[in-house]
Design an enzyme around this catalytic site. Structure first.
Site, PDB file in Angstrom:
ATOM      1  N   ASN A 209      33.960  39.924  42.005  1.00 55.33           N
ATOM      2  CA  ASN A 209      33.102  39.530  40.880  1.00 55.33           C
ATOM      3  C   ASN A 209      31.693  40.042  41.111  1.00 55.33           C
ATOM      4  O   ASN A 209      31.406  40.679  42.126  1.00 55.33           O
ATOM      5  CB  ASN A 209      33.139  38.016  40.683  1.00 55.33           C
ATOM      6  CG  ASN A 209      32.659  37.287  41.924  1.00 55.33           C
ATOM      7  OD1 ASN A 209      31.512  37.421  42.322  1.00 55.33           O
ATOM      8  ND2 ASN A 209      33.556  36.542  42.562  1.00 55.33           N
ATOM      9  N   ASP A 278      39.029  32.809  41.774  1.00 63.11           N
ATOM     10  CA  ASP A 278      39.947  31.703  41.516  1.00 63.11           C
ATOM     11  C   ASP A 278      41.398  32.103  41.780  1.00 63.11           C
ATOM     12  O   ASP A 278      42.234  31.255  42.059  1.00 63.11           O
ATOM     13  CB  ASP A 278      39.812  31.236  40.057  1.00 63.11           C
ATOM     14  CG  ASP A 278      38.497  30.499  39.838  1.00 63.11           C
ATOM     15  OD1 ASP A 278      38.028  29.847  40.797  1.00 63.11           O
ATOM     16  OD2 ASP A 278      37.931  30.583  38.738  1.00 63.11           O
ATOM     17  N   LYS A 288      48.845  52.190  49.627  1.00 63.70           N
ATOM     18  CA  LYS A 288      48.144  52.451  48.373  1.00 63.70           C
ATOM     19  C   LYS A 288      49.138  52.582  47.215  1.00 63.70           C
ATOM     20  O   LYS A 288      50.112  53.329  47.323  1.00 63.70           O
ATOM     21  CB  LYS A 288      47.326  53.745  48.510  1.00 63.70           C
ATOM     22  CG  LYS A 288      46.458  53.994  47.300  1.00 63.70           C
ATOM     23  CD  LYS A 288      45.703  55.310  47.403  1.00 63.70           C
ATOM     24  CE  LYS A 288      45.097  55.623  46.051  1.00 63.70           C
ATOM     25  NZ  LYS A 288      44.749  57.011  45.900  1.00 63.70           N
ATOM     26  N   PHE A 324      27.979  24.746  42.841  1.00 60.84           N
ATOM     27  CA  PHE A 324      27.332  25.559  41.812  1.00 60.84           C
ATOM     28  C   PHE A 324      28.274  25.686  40.622  1.00 60.84           C
ATOM     29  O   PHE A 324      29.489  25.571  40.775  1.00 60.84           O
ATOM     30  CB  PHE A 324      27.003  26.961  42.359  1.00 60.84           C
ATOM     31  CG  PHE A 324      25.665  27.032  43.004  1.00 60.84           C
ATOM     32  CD1 PHE A 324      25.425  26.394  44.209  1.00 60.84           C
ATOM     33  CD2 PHE A 324      24.621  27.720  42.400  1.00 60.84           C
ATOM     34  CE1 PHE A 324      24.182  26.435  44.805  1.00 60.84           C
ATOM     35  CE2 PHE A 324      23.364  27.781  42.982  1.00 60.84           C
ATOM     36  CZ  PHE A 324      23.148  27.132  44.186  1.00 60.84           C
ATOM     37  N   LYS A 338      32.758  19.594  36.756  1.00 64.52           N
ATOM     38  CA  LYS A 338      32.958  20.116  38.126  1.00 64.52           C
ATOM     39  C   LYS A 338      32.394  19.155  39.164  1.00 64.52           C
ATOM     40  O   LYS A 338      32.967  18.965  40.232  1.00 64.52           O
ATOM     41  CB  LYS A 338      32.311  21.495  38.276  1.00 64.52           C
ATOM     42  CG  LYS A 338      33.116  22.582  37.573  1.00 64.52           C
ATOM     43  CD  LYS A 338      32.455  23.938  37.613  1.00 64.52           C
ATOM     44  CE  LYS A 338      33.194  24.889  36.673  1.00 64.52           C
ATOM     45  NZ  LYS A 338      32.558  26.181  36.505  1.00 64.52           N
ATOM     46  N   LYS A 342      35.206  17.744  41.749  1.00 63.14           N
ATOM     47  CA  LYS A 342      35.177  18.271  43.123  1.00 63.14           C
ATOM     48  C   LYS A 342      34.461  17.327  44.092  1.00 63.14           C
ATOM     49  O   LYS A 342      34.212  17.684  45.228  1.00 63.14           O
ATOM     50  CB  LYS A 342      34.512  19.657  43.125  1.00 63.14           C
ATOM     51  CG  LYS A 342      35.206  20.635  42.164  1.00 63.14           C
ATOM     52  CD  LYS A 342      34.751  22.057  42.346  1.00 63.14           C
ATOM     53  CE  LYS A 342      35.310  22.955  41.252  1.00 63.14           C
ATOM     54  NZ  LYS A 342      35.343  24.369  41.627  1.00 63.14           N
TER      55      LYS A 342
END
Ligand code: CTP
Length: 402
Positions: A209, A278, A288, A324, A338, A342
């Site tokens: 990301n 995730d 490969k 976060f 969240k 959590k």
């Protein structure tokens, strides 16, 4: 604020020299005794008279001009200083300092200084990125100089890129941290995670990301400066490894989870700034993957990664847990979900759809939600200032527990 502090402000010859006037004015208004030393080139960009009027002290350019007494000017000026700061620092002055050359009053004073040393380089992008300049800056860091890196933006030469002096407010905040260090996190063990995780597809490809790691690194550095012991568990970033911080590089979410669990019992505060993938590829290929002619599609089967924050929330004993939430919409609703799901104590939410607060920018603006139902919104500021805002919330929460 700075009563009884003596600051020697060195100014070298770049366009940004004019910004030193604001810094001199701010330091003086806050009670500091400011003694400016200009390189002869700096005096071409800003007149000593301006700085003299603002600082109400004689300004040194030429070390052979007699000062008010009979002393040796480059020694007398620095010997009882609390800080020597060079703003802006040109490539030439940095190179001379790195080599120990003392060919003007400022570079001579640097050799004689025993106080903390601060430098804010500012120059053209290519000059800044030149390996010679980078090596010289590293030499200063290795000698314990506090180096405030330049930011990206429009440069005086017309180019857009790295090399611009940071905003005066950010420089002032950095000087304040050096002159009045807060040690309010001394004795605490922090675990900070930062950056993206990478999940392999095959030996040469991966899913990841856009996290740059800047926010997590700024938190690790701020906690260190405030006296904490810090373990930084970091995914792949292009950031220099922070000094004075224990550093553990990891690749995947699984590796990050293992590192966090290993350290968790000994931690007082955990800050999960990492952008954890995730999902991971169910069966990464050992070799490969090759493109085939018989189909235009490629299907990857993904399986869920462990949620590290949720796992730490389940195992929480005495730790203060900060999560976060990077969101593009419904920020408050998702952040509160969240926080509860959590078992975090604080949840730092930021709207990553904003150009000035998302991934890979130098500024941020966050809202912190607390398990007690409070909501704290930070001003738009540098990531370092945002880090201190988050740590202030951590400190306040720890104080409530006591
Ligand atoms: N997090 C984690 N492990 C994961 C996913 C997220 O520890 N597998 C942590 C992040 O480090 C962050 C918080 O959980 O502190 C929220 O991460 P975020 O990506 O915003 O949320 P997700 O729970 O992944 O939910 P979604 O992607 O659906 O918004």
């Amino acid at each position: 604020m700075f009563a009884n502090k003596k600051i020697v402000l060195g100014i070298s010859g770049g366009i940004a020299a004019y910004k030193a006037a604001d810094i001199v004015s701010w330091l003086t208004k806050n009670g500091a005794a400011v003694h400016c030393m200009l390189t002869p080139n700096a005096a071409e960009f800003i007149t000593p008279q301006v700085l003299q009027a603002l600082s109400q002290h004689p300004v040194v350019v030429d070390e052979f001009v007699n000062g008010p007494g009979w002393g040796i000017v480059h020694i007398d000026t620095v010997q009882d200083a609390d800080l020597l700061a060079i703003i802006p620092a040109t490539a030439n002055t940095i190179a001379k300092i790195a080599a120990g050359i003392a060919d003007n009053a400022l570079t001579s004073a640097v050799l004689a200084a025993t106080c903390p040393l601060f430098i804010a380089p500012a120059m053209n992008t290519h000059m800044y990125q030149n390996p010679a300049t980078q090596r010289n800056i590293q030499t200063l860091k290795d000698r314990g100089w506090h180096v405030m890196p330049p930011v990206s933006g429009h440069l005086a030469c017309g180019a857009v890129g790295e090399g611009k002096l940071p905003d005066v407010a950010d420089i002032e905040a950095a000087l304040q941290r050096l002159l009045l260090p807060k040690r309010d996190l001394a004795g605490l063990q922090f675990l900070v995670t930062a950056g993206p995780t990478i999940e392999p597809i095959d030996p040469v490809r991966y899913i990841s990301n856009k996290s740059s790691g800047k926010m997590g690194y700024a938190i690790a550095e701020a906690a260190r400066d405030r006296g904490a012991q810090v373990l930084l568990v970091s995914g792949h970033t292009n950031l220099p490894r922070p000094a004075g911080v224990e550093y553990l590089p990891v690749d995947s979410a699984a590796a990050m989870l293992a590192a966090c669990l290993e350290a968790y019992d000994g931690c007082d505060v955990v800050i999960k700034a990492a952008a954890v993938a995730d999902y991971r590829v169910a069966e990464p290929a050992a070799q490969k993957l090759k493109k085939t002619d018989d189909t235009d599609e490629m299907v990857l089967r993904l399986v869920k990664n462990p949620d590290i924050l949720a796992e730490l929330g389940r195992r929480k004993t005495h730790q203060l847990l900060v999560g976060f939430a990077a969101e593009t919409n419904n920020v408050e609703e998702y952040a509160r979900q969240k926080l509860a799901k959590k078992h975090a104590d604080l949840l730092v939410a930021n709207d990553v759809s904003r150009a000035d607060a998302g991934f890979d920018v130098d500024t941020n603006q966050v809202t912190i939600f607390t398990a007690a139902g409070d909501k704290l919104t930070s001003p738009l500021a540098s990531k370092r200032q945002t880090a201190d805002f988050i740590l202030d919330a951590v400190r306040a929460r720890l104080d409530k527990q006591q």
